[in-house]
Design a protein around this motif. Structure first.
Motif, PDB file in Angstrom:
ATOM      1  N   SER A 127     -17.214  10.947   0.719  1.00  0.00           N
ATOM      2  CA  SER A 127     -16.458  11.609   1.778  1.00  0.00           C
ATOM      3  C   SER A 127     -14.956  11.395   1.589  1.00  0.00           C
ATOM      4  N   LEU A 128     -14.558  10.182   1.224  1.00  0.00           N
ATOM      5  CA  LEU A 128     -13.136   9.904   1.006  1.00  0.00           C
ATOM      6  C   LEU A 128     -12.615  10.634  -0.235  1.00  0.00           C
ATOM      7  N   ARG A 129     -13.459  10.748  -1.254  1.00  0.00           N
ATOM      8  CA  ARG A 129     -13.084  11.495  -2.458  1.00  0.00           C
ATOM      9  C   ARG A 129     -12.803  12.954  -2.084  1.00  0.00           C
ATOM     10  N   GLU A 130     -13.681  13.523  -1.259  1.00  0.00           N
ATOM     11  CA  GLU A 130     -13.515  14.913  -0.816  1.00  0.00           C
ATOM     12  C   GLU A 130     -12.232  15.073  -0.001  1.00  0.00           C
ATOM     13  N   PHE A 131     -11.966  14.125   0.916  1.00  0.00           N
ATOM     14  CA  PHE A 131     -10.736  14.181   1.716  1.00  0.00           C
ATOM     15  C   PHE A 131      -9.502  14.124   0.810  1.00  0.00           C
ATOM     16  N   ALA A 132      -9.469  13.162  -0.108  1.00  0.00           N
ATOM     17  CA  ALA A 132      -8.305  12.969  -0.979  1.00  0.00           C
ATOM     18  C   ALA A 132      -8.078  14.178  -1.882  1.00  0.00           C
ATOM     19  N   HIS A 133      -9.173  14.777  -2.341  1.00  0.00           N
ATOM     20  CA  HIS A 133      -9.046  15.912  -3.256  1.00  0.00           C
ATOM     21  C   HIS A 133      -8.329  17.090  -2.600  1.00  0.00           C
ATOM     22  N   GLY A 134      -8.417  17.178  -1.288  1.00  0.00           N
ATOM     23  CA  GLY A 134      -7.762  18.257  -0.559  1.00  0.00           C
ATOM     24  C   GLY A 134      -6.301  17.980  -0.224  1.00  0.00           C
ATOM     25  N   ARG A 135      -5.749  16.905  -0.751  1.00  0.00           N
ATOM     26  CA  ARG A 135      -4.375  16.482  -0.433  1.00  0.00           C
ATOM     27  C   ARG A 135      -3.525  16.425  -1.686  1.00  0.00           C
ATOM     28  N   GLN A 136      -2.219  16.460  -1.494  1.00  0.00           N
ATOM     29  CA  GLN A 136      -1.337  16.224  -2.630  1.00  0.00           C
ATOM     30  C   GLN A 136      -0.614  14.898  -2.424  1.00  0.00           C
ATOM     31  N   SER A 137      -0.088  14.344  -3.509  1.00  0.00           N
ATOM     32  CA  SER A 137       0.665  13.092  -3.455  1.00  0.00           C
ATOM     33  C   SER A 137       1.802  13.236  -2.446  1.00  0.00           C
ATOM     34  N   ILE A 138       2.148  12.117  -1.798  1.00  0.00           N
ATOM     35  CA  ILE A 138       3.235  12.171  -0.819  1.00  0.00           C
ATOM     36  C   ILE A 138       4.300  11.130  -1.154  1.00  0.00           C
ATOM     37  N   PRO A 139       5.559  11.468  -0.879  1.00  0.00           N
ATOM     38  CA  PRO A 139       6.635  10.504  -1.124  1.00  0.00           C
ATOM     39  C   PRO A 139       6.647   9.432  -0.037  1.00  0.00           C
ATOM     40  N   ILE A 140       6.861   8.201  -0.469  1.00  0.00           N
ATOM     41  CA  ILE A 140       6.938   7.065   0.458  1.00  0.00           C
ATOM     42  C   ILE A 140       8.270   6.361   0.209  1.00  0.00           C
ATOM     43  N   THR A 141       8.958   6.002   1.290  1.00  0.00           N
ATOM     44  CA  THR A 141      10.198   5.229   1.197  1.00  0.00           C
ATOM     45  C   THR A 141      10.029   3.929   1.971  1.00  0.00           C
ATOM     46  N   LEU A 142      10.315   2.829   1.292  1.00  0.00           N
ATOM     47  CA  LEU A 142      10.340   1.505   1.913  1.00  0.00           C
ATOM     48  C   LEU A 142      11.811   1.154   2.096  1.00  0.00           C
ATOM     49  N   ASN A 143      12.186   0.781   3.338  1.00  0.00           N
ATOM     50  CA  ASN A 143      13.599   0.573   3.618  1.00  0.00           C
ATOM     51  C   ASN A 143      13.798  -0.619   4.541  1.00  0.00           C
ATOM     52  N   ASP A 187       9.616  -2.325   6.050  1.00  0.00           N
ATOM     53  CA  ASP A 187       9.574  -1.112   6.864  1.00  0.00           C
ATOM     54  C   ASP A 187       9.286   0.116   6.005  1.00  0.00           C
ATOM     55  N   VAL A 188       8.393   0.953   6.498  1.00  0.00           N
ATOM     56  CA  VAL A 188       8.022   2.195   5.826  1.00  0.00           C
ATOM     57  C   VAL A 188       8.606   3.343   6.648  1.00  0.00           C
ATOM     58  N   VAL A 189       9.405   4.191   5.995  1.00  0.00           N
ATOM     59  CA  VAL A 189      10.021   5.318   6.700  1.00  0.00           C
ATOM     60  C   VAL A 189       8.922   6.276   7.170  1.00  0.00           C
ATOM     61  N   LYS A 190       9.004   6.651   8.459  1.00  0.00           N
ATOM     62  CA  LYS A 190       8.019   7.568   9.049  1.00  0.00           C
ATOM     63  C   LYS A 190       8.347   8.998   8.652  1.00  0.00           C
ATOM     64  N   SER A 191       7.844   9.422   7.501  1.00  0.00           N
ATOM     65  CA  SER A 191       8.069  10.801   7.070  1.00  0.00           C
ATOM     66  C   SER A 191       6.958  11.687   7.635  1.00  0.00           C
ATOM     67  N   GLN A 192       7.248  12.979   7.756  1.00  0.00           N
ATOM     68  CA  GLN A 192       6.217  13.899   8.259  1.00  0.00           C
ATOM     69  C   GLN A 192       4.980  13.930   7.366  1.00  0.00           C
ATOM     70  N   PRO A 193       5.134  13.946   6.015  1.00  0.00           N
ATOM     71  CA  PRO A 193       3.919  13.934   5.184  1.00  0.00           C
ATOM     72  C   PRO A 193       3.047  12.693   5.415  1.00  0.00           C
ATOM     73  N   LEU A 194       3.675  11.535   5.620  1.00  0.00           N
ATOM     74  CA  LEU A 194       2.906  10.304   5.867  1.00  0.00           C
ATOM     75  C   LEU A 194       2.219  10.360   7.229  1.00  0.00           C
ATOM     76  N   LEU A 195       2.945  10.789   8.249  1.00  0.00           N
ATOM     77  CA  LEU A 195       2.351  10.883   9.588  1.00  0.00           C
ATOM     78  C   LEU A 195       1.195  11.878   9.600  1.00  0.00           C
ATOM     79  N   THR A 196       1.361  12.994   8.895  1.00  0.00           N
ATOM     80  CA  THR A 196       0.311  14.011   8.821  1.00  0.00           C
ATOM     81  C   THR A 196      -0.911  13.470   8.085  1.00  0.00           C
TER      82      THR A 196
END
Length: 182
Positions: free
Chosen positions: A60-76, A89-98
């Motif tokens: 199930s997790l493989r199926e979920f991940a396959h439907g997603r693209q890599s997301i940028p993460i910023t640690l600040n 601290d991890v910046v709250k970006s829209q791709p991460l929140l989504t």
């Protein structure tokens, strides 16, 4: 039944840096709890799952991940959940929140995994370096040392990681790659 959680792990060089900070907290402030897992950003908090149904969970997790693209993460920098926890601290970006919201909804509807606490408070992405075993007096000593310390890393989160508790610590059970060209 075993305990699992789902997270994003940073690249190895960032894990090494975070582990050095965790070791510093262990050596200087007697806080070792954060050393019981690799550096990570929790997306789905710990949950119980039947050992016999782990293949279903992984599929199930493989199926979920396959439907997603890599997301940028910023640690600040560093932040805290006073009076016990200090984290990168991890910046709250829209791709991460989504991604986190979609994973929680997917886990609930497809796997019947529900975290009651997460439903009552907003997602606060973080990478813990000093855990709840940090005493209040040690927090008061450590926080001034870290509150203004600079730290900045950017990376692409390429996969979801399923972690399994072995009774002592959290270990990587499996990873699920995001589909790069979706």
């Amino acid at each position: 039944m075993s305990r699992f959680f789902i997270a994003l792990l940073p690249p190895q060089h960032i894990q090494e840096y975070a582990n050095e900070i965790k070791q510093y907290f262990a050596d200087h402030y007697a806080s070792r709890g954060a050393q019981k897992s690799p550096p990570h950003i929790t997306l789905q908090p710990p949950f119980e799952w039947s050992d016999a149904k782990v293949p279903q969970l992984e599929a199930s997790l493989r199926e979920f991940a396959h439907g997603r693209q890599s997301i940028p993460i910023t640690l600040n920098g560093f932040a805290a959940f006073p009076p016990r926890v200090i984290y990168i601290d991890v910046v709250k970006s829209q791709p991460l929140l989504t991604l986190q919201a979609d994973l929680m909804a997917y886990a609930e509807s497809n796997l019947e995994i529900v975290d009651q606490v997460s439903q009552t408070r907003p997602f606060a992405p973080h990478m813990t370096v000093a855990f709840r075993d940090l005493t209040k007096p040690n927090f008061r000593l450590a926080w001034p040392e870290f509150v203004h310390r600079s730290l900045n890393f950017d990376f692409m989160a390429e996969n979801l990681t399923l972690l399994l508790h072995d009774g002592q610590r959290w270990n990587i059970k499996s990873e699920f790659a995001f589909c790069p060209n979706r």
